[in-house]
Design a protein around this motif. Structure first.
Motif, PDB file in Angstrom:
ATOM      1  N   UNK A  78       0.820  -1.203   0.000  1.00 34.07           N
ATOM      2  CA  UNK A  78       0.000   0.000   0.000  1.00 34.07           C
ATOM      3  C   UNK A  78       0.861   1.262   0.000  1.00 34.07           C
ATOM      4  N   UNK A  79       1.899   1.253   0.833  1.00 38.76           N
ATOM      5  CA  UNK A  79       2.781   2.421   0.908  1.00 38.76           C
ATOM      6  C   UNK A  79       3.576   2.603  -0.380  1.00 38.76           C
ATOM      7  N   UNK A  80       3.986   1.496  -1.004  1.00 33.07           N
ATOM      8  CA  UNK A  80       4.710   1.578  -2.280  1.00 33.07           C
ATOM      9  C   UNK A  80       3.814   2.193  -3.358  1.00 33.07           C
ATOM     10  N   UNK A  81       2.550   1.759  -3.384  1.00 35.55           N
ATOM     11  CA  UNK A  81       1.603   2.286  -4.368  1.00 35.55           C
ATOM     12  C   UNK A  81       1.428   3.787  -4.209  1.00 35.55           C
ATOM     13  N   UNK A 135       2.761   7.006  -6.745  1.00 36.90           N
ATOM     14  CA  UNK A 135       1.912   8.093  -7.252  1.00 36.90           C
ATOM     15  C   UNK A 135       2.552   9.453  -6.987  1.00 36.90           C
ATOM     16  N   UNK A 136       3.073   9.676  -5.773  1.00 40.88           N
ATOM     17  CA  UNK A 136       3.610  11.003  -5.446  1.00 40.88           C
ATOM     18  C   UNK A 136       4.943  11.257  -6.147  1.00 40.88           C
ATOM     19  N   UNK A 137       5.777  10.203  -6.313  1.00 41.98           N
ATOM     20  CA  UNK A 137       7.055  10.394  -7.002  1.00 41.98           C
ATOM     21  C   UNK A 137       6.835  10.606  -8.500  1.00 41.98           C
ATOM     22  N   UNK A 138       5.831   9.921  -9.067  1.00 43.69           N
ATOM     23  CA  UNK A 138       5.470  10.147 -10.461  1.00 43.69           C
ATOM     24  C   UNK A 138       5.124  11.614 -10.675  1.00 43.69           C
ATOM     25  N   UNK A 139       4.393  12.176  -9.740  1.00 40.11           N
ATOM     26  CA  UNK A 139       3.991  13.575  -9.843  1.00 40.11           C
ATOM     27  C   UNK A 139       5.181  14.516  -9.741  1.00 40.11           C
ATOM     28  N   UNK A 140       6.227  14.091  -9.013  1.00 41.84           N
ATOM     29  CA  UNK A 140       7.397  14.957  -8.844  1.00 41.84           C
ATOM     30  C   UNK A 140       8.081  15.257 -10.168  1.00 41.84           C
ATOM     31  N   UNK A 141       8.061  14.305 -11.105  1.00 39.55           N
ATOM     32  CA  UNK A 141       8.749  14.498 -12.383  1.00 39.55           C
ATOM     33  C   UNK A 141       7.800  14.771 -13.552  1.00 39.55           C
ATOM     34  N   UNK A 142       6.510  14.785 -13.274  1.00 36.40           N
ATOM     35  CA  UNK A 142       5.545  14.861 -14.375  1.00 36.40           C
ATOM     36  C   UNK A 142       5.458  16.258 -14.991  1.00 36.40           C
ATOM     37  N   UNK A 143       6.005  17.277 -14.300  1.00 33.96           N
ATOM     38  CA  UNK A 143       5.920  18.660 -14.797  1.00 33.96           C
ATOM     39  C   UNK A 143       7.103  19.053 -15.677  1.00 33.96           C
ATOM     40  N   UNK A 144       8.063  18.159 -15.848  1.00 35.67           N
ATOM     41  CA  UNK A 144       9.302  18.502 -16.557  1.00 35.67           C
ATOM     42  C   UNK A 144       9.030  19.054 -17.960  1.00 35.67           C
ATOM     43  N   UNK A 189      10.392  -2.583  -3.612  1.00 31.97           N
ATOM     44  CA  UNK A 189      10.194  -1.151  -3.392  1.00 31.97           C
ATOM     45  C   UNK A 189      10.961  -0.351  -4.445  1.00 31.97           C
ATOM     46  N   UNK A 190      12.194  -0.774  -4.718  1.00 32.13           N
ATOM     47  CA  UNK A 190      13.021  -0.090  -5.712  1.00 32.13           C
ATOM     48  C   UNK A 190      12.352  -0.067  -7.075  1.00 32.13           C
ATOM     49  N   UNK A 191      11.642  -1.167  -7.416  1.00 24.29           N
ATOM     50  CA  UNK A 191      10.938  -1.242  -8.696  1.00 24.29           C
ATOM     51  C   UNK A 191       9.997  -0.060  -8.853  1.00 24.29           C
ATOM     52  N   UNK A 192       9.203   0.194  -7.802  1.00 23.60           N
ATOM     53  CA  UNK A 192       8.207   1.262  -7.888  1.00 23.60           C
ATOM     54  C   UNK A 192       8.854   2.640  -7.902  1.00 23.60           C
ATOM     55  N   UNK A 193       9.799   2.876  -6.984  1.00 25.40           N
ATOM     56  CA  UNK A 193      10.352   4.228  -6.859  1.00 25.40           C
ATOM     57  C   UNK A 193      11.337   4.559  -7.978  1.00 25.40           C
ATOM     58  N   UNK A 194      11.784   3.554  -8.734  1.00 25.62           N
ATOM     59  CA  UNK A 194      12.665   3.806  -9.875  1.00 25.62           C
ATOM     60  C   UNK A 194      11.883   4.012 -11.164  1.00 25.62           C
ATOM     61  N   UNK A 237      -6.580   9.829  -5.053  1.00 26.80           N
ATOM     62  CA  UNK A 237      -7.736   9.695  -4.175  1.00 26.80           C
ATOM     63  C   UNK A 237      -8.080   8.247  -3.899  1.00 26.80           C
ATOM     64  N   UNK A 238      -8.049   7.418  -4.937  1.00 25.87           N
ATOM     65  CA  UNK A 238      -8.349   5.991  -4.766  1.00 25.87           C
ATOM     66  C   UNK A 238      -7.298   5.307  -3.895  1.00 25.87           C
ATOM     67  N   UNK A 239      -6.033   5.654  -4.115  1.00 21.52           N
ATOM     68  CA  UNK A 239      -4.950   5.071  -3.313  1.00 21.52           C
ATOM     69  C   UNK A 239      -5.084   5.483  -1.850  1.00 21.52           C
ATOM     70  N   UNK A 240      -5.436   6.754  -1.627  1.00 19.53           N
ATOM     71  CA  UNK A 240      -5.615   7.245  -0.252  1.00 19.53           C
ATOM     72  C   UNK A 240      -6.742   6.506   0.448  1.00 19.53           C
ATOM     73  N   UNK A 241      -7.868   6.325  -0.242  1.00 23.41           N
ATOM     74  CA  UNK A 241      -9.016   5.613   0.347  1.00 23.41           C
ATOM     75  C   UNK A 241      -8.670   4.162   0.651  1.00 23.41           C
ATOM     76  N   UNK A 242      -7.961   3.525  -0.292  1.00 22.45           N
ATOM     77  CA  UNK A 242      -7.573   2.123  -0.091  1.00 22.45           C
ATOM     78  C   UNK A 242      -6.659   1.991   1.126  1.00 22.45           C
ATOM     79  N   UNK A 243      -5.694   2.900   1.236  1.00 25.81           N
ATOM     80  CA  UNK A 243      -4.801   2.867   2.382  1.00 25.81           C
ATOM     81  C   UNK A 243      -5.527   3.127   3.683  1.00 25.81           C
TER      82      UNK A 243
END
Length: 493
Positions: A20-23, A27-36, A145-150, A181-187
């Protein structure tokens, strides 16, 4: 009375709480680079120049650097579930503000709020992982974990490139909002508390010193150019001074047992070596991530989407190799991975010093994949060895310090390569070299400096142990370090 800190064997499976935490972290790390890739559209939409538009990334990085030092204290004061809900709730609020932003100032406010939530997620993930996963299974779980955050940072520019081909920049937030939102609710529904929070008041002076110190340091580093050295240098010096005051304040607070960031993590030699290795490796990685898009777009005239597609295989390879690296670590220890990985990092960066206008794309792709795979071979074992060298009551502080230095390394790596490249380019142009050849030579020199720095990674890799020495307490922390600070009692499942 201290509860039993040993975790039941997971058989190498990733526990539900970690999934759950990896998911959420993905999402949040994807958003960190999505504005490039959104800079040109922001310039048109808000009628601002490129320097102003770059603040959507700069302000995110500054907020992360200022907030992460507080997370070690925060994670010890609230339950896992509450920390998760607060972090994701703040992230969701920031995403909504950004999506609806009528002005650029409001967009920046949204990015600040987003970063505040993002800053908590990585330390929360790492702290929980180290608490619930037994030592013999940590490699494989950390690999997952590395799979997701990489993969997330690699996918961000590609996804943004695709979205921006057909839609406005607002859709970069609107698409993230329902997923988050869905990830937050699931967690919220599935997450269970891992530990019992400790009592303790926050030291607001430490918060101020951390925010101003790390913020000034990162901002100063991000503003270095050949034409603008004095002002950024003054900011960096001020930042270092404030960080020193912050550190002295933490040493004082450690006597009371309530520091904002517990510096006793540095007493664990394996953790400190891993910290140095990770910081330099992260610096090298971020430097290359800055130089390659400039090379592809300015000198090879590729689009942002084509550039994203070219660098994506390296990020995917890094992530997909994570579970395999974890299995190897669990079986053979860290040295068989970290030493070859550190050599591979230096070799890849040295290879990039040979770039030219006619270098085949497959060679560039191969070098980038080698760099990313080598980083994967280093990151998973070093994360596991470094945090495993700490007692459980310092996991949150160890994760926070690692996250803070990653932000500083990112800023320093970016400043270093851009300054070296620009200085060399201007010097050659003044000597009569044409602009394209001068910039190409500047990039080669910047890669060369990164390769030289990465030799430190090899030295640290050789000094790291294969495994964290067991002391009979379920982890490899020094006994005196553990005894100095009582560990919080854990709630049994």
């Amino acid at each position: 009375m201290r509860a039993d800190l040993s975790a039941p064997s997971t058989g190498g499976r990733t526990p539900t709480v970690i999934r759950l935490l990896v998911l959420a972290t993905f999402v949040v790390i994807l958003n960190e680079t999505i504005m490039i890739n959104a800079i040109p559209k922001l310039m048109d939409s808000f009628h601002i120049d490129e320097q102003a538009a770059q603040w959507v990334s700069t302000v995110f990085m500054l907020t992360m650097a200022a907030v992460i030092p507080v997370t070690g204290w925060f994670l010890q004061r609230v339950t896992t579930r509450k920390a998760y809900v607060i972090a994701m709730g703040v992230f969701l609020a920031g995403t909504a503000i950004s999506a609806a932003a009528p002005t650029f100032a409001v967009l920046l406010l949204g990015r600040v709020v987003q970063a505040g939530g993002t800053a908590v997620m990585m330390p929360l993930l790492m702290t929980t992982l180290m608490t619930v996963v037994p030592e013999e299974d940590r490699g494989k779980v950390m690999g997952n974990v590395t799979l997701a955050i990489s993969v997330a940072p690699a996918m961000g520019p590609v996804i943004s490139g695709l979205v921006l081909q057909w839609a406005s920049w607002q859709w970069l937030f609107l698409l993230v909002l329902p997923i988050a939102g869905a990830v937050t609710y699931l967690g919220y529904r599935k997450l269970e508390d891992i530990g019992e929070p400790q009592a303790g008041e926050i030291d607001w002076a430490s918060v101020a010193f951390a925010a101003l110190g790390f913020g000034s340091l990162v901002y100063g580093l991000s503003k270095f150019t050949p034409d603008n050295v004095l002002n950024p240098l003054l900011l960096v010096v001020a930042g270092i001074a404030l960080v020193a005051v912050f550190a002295l304040r933490q040493v004082q607070l450690q006597r009371k047992g309530s520091p904002l960031l517990d510096l006793r993590v540095l007493l664990a030699g394996t953790y400190t070596k891993g910290l140095i290795l990770m910081s330099i490796a992260f610096l090298a990685m971020l430097g290359s991530m800055m130089l390659l898009p400039l090379y592809f777009q300015h000198l090879r005239h590729l689009s942002a989407l084509e550039t994203g597609l070219l660098v994506m295989p390296g990020g995917l390879a890094m992530g997909l190799l994570g579970p395999t690296v974890g299995k190897i670590f669990d079986r053979f220890g860290g040295r068989v991975l970290v030493i070859p990985g550190s050599i591979g990092i230096t070799a890849a960066l040295a290879g990039f010093t040979q770039i030219s206008l006619t270098m085949p794309y497959w060679q560039l792709l191969a070098l980038h994949i080698l760099l990313m795979v080598s980083l994967a071979a280093a990151f998973t074992p070093v994360f596991t060895l470094g945090l495993g060298a700490l007692p459980p009551n310092l996991y949150s502080h160890g994760s926070s310090m690692l996250g803070t230095l990653q932000q500083v390394s990112a800023a320093f790596g970016t400043a270093l390569v851009i300054t070296v490249m620009a200085t060399r380019t201007e010097s050659l142009k003044e000597a009569g070299t044409d602009a394209i050849s001068a910039q190409l030579d500047g990039m080669r020199l910047a890669f060369g400096v990164s390769a030289l720095l990465s030799v430190v990674v090899i030295i640290m890799a050789v000094l790291l142990p294969a495994r964290t020495a067991s002391n009979g307490h379920g982890h490899g922390a020094p006994q005196d370090l553990e005894d100095e600070v009582p560990a919080p009692e854990l709630v049994k499942d």
